[in-house]
Enzyme design. Structure first.
Site, short mmCIF file in Angstrom:
data_model
loop_
_atom_site.label_atom_id
_atom_site.label_comp_id
_atom_site.label_asym_id
_atom_site.label_seq_id
_atom_site.Cartn_x
_atom_site.Cartn_y
_atom_site.Cartn_z
N ASP A 172 13.45 75.76 196.88
CA ASP A 172 13.88 76.99 196.21
C ASP A 172 14.58 77.82 197.29
OD1 ASP A 172 14.17 79.49 195.13
OD2 ASP A 172 12.12 79.62 194.34
N LYS B 197 29.61 87.81 193.64
CA LYS B 197 30.56 87.01 194.43
C LYS B 197 31.40 87.92 195.33
CE LYS B 197 29.59 82.80 193.10
NZ LYS B 197 28.90 81.90 194.00
N TYR C 72 27.90 88.45 187.84
CA TYR C 72 28.29 87.28 188.64
C TYR C 72 29.45 87.63 189.57
CZ TYR C 72 30.19 82.53 189.37
OH TYR C 72 30.69 81.35 189.90
N GLN D 157 26.67 70.95 188.83
CA GLN D 157 27.98 70.35 188.52
C GLN D 157 28.74 70.00 189.80
OE1 GLN D 157 30.96 72.78 186.66
NE2 GLN D 157 32.13 71.01 185.96
P1 NAD Z 1 25.28 74.65 188.52
O1 NAD Z 1 24.63 75.68 187.70
O2 NAD Z 1 25.82 73.43 187.86
O3 NAD Z 1 24.28 74.13 189.68
C1 NAD Z 1 23.45 75.02 190.38
C2 NAD Z 1 22.28 74.22 190.90
O4 NAD Z 1 21.44 75.13 191.62
C3 NAD Z 1 21.42 73.62 189.79
O5 NAD Z 1 21.22 72.24 190.02
C4 NAD Z 1 20.10 74.39 189.86
O6 NAD Z 1 18.97 73.60 189.54
C5 NAD Z 1 20.10 74.81 191.31
N1 NAD Z 1 19.27 76.00 191.53
C6 NAD Z 1 19.08 77.06 190.70
N2 NAD Z 1 18.24 77.94 191.25
C7 NAD Z 1 17.90 77.44 192.46
C8 NAD Z 1 17.06 77.89 193.51
N3 NAD Z 1 16.38 79.04 193.40
N4 NAD Z 1 16.96 77.13 194.62
C9 NAD Z 1 17.62 75.95 194.72
N5 NAD Z 1 18.41 75.46 193.75
C10 NAD Z 1 18.56 76.21 192.63
O7 NAD Z 1 26.42 75.36 189.38
P2 NAD Z 1 27.76 74.73 189.96
O8 NAD Z 1 28.79 74.76 188.89
O9 NAD Z 1 27.46 73.46 190.66
O10 NAD Z 1 28.16 75.88 190.99
C11 NAD Z 1 27.75 75.85 192.33
C12 NAD Z 1 28.31 77.08 193.02
O11 NAD Z 1 29.74 77.11 192.88
C13 NAD Z 1 27.82 78.42 192.46
O12 NAD Z 1 27.72 79.34 193.52
C14 NAD Z 1 28.93 78.84 191.55
O13 NAD Z 1 28.98 80.23 191.42
C15 NAD Z 1 30.15 78.33 192.28
N6 NAD Z 1 31.29 78.15 191.38
C16 NAD Z 1 31.27 77.19 190.41
C17 NAD Z 1 32.37 77.04 189.57
C18 NAD Z 1 32.39 76.00 188.49
O14 NAD Z 1 33.34 76.00 187.68
N7 NAD Z 1 31.42 75.10 188.42
C19 NAD Z 1 33.48 77.88 189.73
C20 NAD Z 1 33.45 78.87 190.71
C21 NAD Z 1 32.35 78.98 191.56
N1 SER Z 2 33.25 78.39 186.29
C1 SER Z 2 32.66 79.60 186.72
C2 SER Z 2 32.15 80.40 185.56
O1 SER Z 2 32.74 80.30 184.51
C3 SER Z 2 33.67 80.44 187.47
O2 SER Z 2 33.07 80.92 188.60
O3 SER Z 2 31.20 81.09 185.72
#
Ligand code: NAD
Ligand code: SER
Length: 312
Positions: free
Chosen positions: A49, A143, A139, A12
């Site tokens: 990976d 973090k 999770y 995302q």
């Molecule tokens: P997501 O799940 O949409 O994307 C994660 C990506 O990582 C995916 O494309 C997946 O294929 C890839 N992935 C999974 N395992 C992998 C591996 N072993 N090696 C390489 N790639 C791998 O997550 P996101 O929403 O884009 O979040 C990214 C980061 O931001 C995460 O650390 C998440 O905790 C953090 N975060 C996201 C949000 C949110 O609302 N989206 C909020 C707070 C924190």
């Molecule tokens: N959007 C994220 C979750 O709900 C917050 O880190 O996991």
């Protein structure tokens, strides 16, 4: 110019961050990578990976990478289904990147934290930067531990690591990957596709959220701020919008008057109940000039416009 590598680029945040970095640095200075095949237009793509430390090092050395954005992780809801793997991926991935910075193979690291570092004993309104942190999800535990390790690597080895505690992020380019805040994206899809949405959280569950454009701006602003401005090396609180399911539904109804919402809370309700309702981000404002642009009204207009185009 040394290149920037985004790991977990198909997710995302990555789908928008790669685009944002390519706009700023030029597509030729950005590399997208993920464990799954992906397409980021003119940006070079590599299968990686994050648990494969040797391949990570090879990609970095072969391509003259200076900065790594580590986005690969399991998010809150998915992590609860597989806690030990979530711990492994979220922690080992971080160590693989921090160690490259420790040995000066890369210069700078971005690693995202989350509002999930807080827990039920944290003050829930206007949650301060420094407060009680007793997360109850795997999770959130990963973090919180990650934040401590980032600060440790900075203090002990001089690693230039920067981090944001993102709120729930809302976007239309790529679908979210298994978080508790994902309802606030799914609701827009369902409103346009079916005119109704069954929400897995109660109507009055307030959570901190942010439109993706703001989150990408914050990330790039933080990474390009002068080093002496970065006073916090664990992770910065960041605030955007706080709203409940009933409030986002009311906003959608201004555009789709027949839209209806129902509520069937599941296991994600307990996770949401343990997180803040709103965030105090005054340190990010003071240190590197953060200010959000989007509110619920402008975000809803953008989401519906962007999704209508995508779903055509
Ligand atoms: P997501 O799940 O949409 O994307 C994660 C990506 O990582 C995916 O494309 C997946 O294929 C890839 N992935 C999974 N395992 C992998 C591996 N072993 N090696 C390489 N790639 C791998 O997550 P996101 O929403 O884009 O979040 C990214 C980061 O931001 C995460 O650390 C998440 O905790 C953090 N975060 C996201 C949000 C949110 O609302 N989206 C909020 C707070 C924190
Ligand atoms: N959007 C994220 C979750 O709900 C917050 O880190 O996991």
């Amino acid at each position: 110019m040394k290149k920037s590598l985004v790991i977990g680029a198909n997710g995302q945040i990555g789908s928008d961050l790669v685009f944002g970095l390519a706009n700023r640095l030029g597509a030729e200075n950005v590399i997208a990578s993920d464990i799954r095949e992906g397409n980021h237009g003119e940006v070079q793509f590599e299968i990686l990976d994050i648990l494969d430390a040797e391949k990570l090092k090879q990609i970095i050395e072969k391509n003259n990478v200076g900065t790594v954005y580590l986005l690969a992780a399991l998010l809150s809801a998915t992590a609860e289904q597989n806690p030990m793997f979530a711990w492994k991926l979220n922690m080992e991935g971080l160590f693989n990147v921090l160690d490259l910075a420790k040995y000066k193979i890369i210069d700078k690291v971005f690693w995202p934290s989350s509002i999930a570092v807080f827990g039920p004993t944290t003050p829930r309104d206007n949650t301060p930067q420094t407060t009680v942190m007793e997360p109850t999800t795997v999770y959130g535990i990963s973090k919180q531990a990650g934040e401590r390790w980032c600060e440790y690597y900075h203090n002990k080895y001089g690693v230039d690591v920067r981090s944001i505690r993102y709120p729930g992020l809302i976007s239309y380019k790529a679908e979210p990957g298994g978080g508790t805040t994902d309802y606030a994206v799914a609701i827009y899809y369902k409103a346009l596709q079916e005119g109704k949405y069954e929400c897995y959280l109660q109507n009055d569950t307030y959570l901190p959220m942010m439109y993706m454009e703001d989150a990408i701006k914050a990330t790039i602003d933080l990474m390009y701020a002068d080093e002496d401005k970065i006073k916090i090396r664990s992770s910065y609180n960041l605030a955007g919008i706080s709203f409940s399911p009933v409030e986002i539904a009311e906003e959608i109804k201004k555009h789709i008057p027949d839209f209806s919402i129902s509520y069937t809370p599941d296991f994600r309700q307990a996770i949401a109940n343990s997180w803040p309702k709103s965030i105090d981000d005054s340190r990010a404002q003071e240190d590197w000039g953060w200010k959000e642009k989007y509110d619920l009204t402008s975000m809803t207009e953008e989401m519906l416009k962007g999704l209508k185009e995508k779903l055509k």
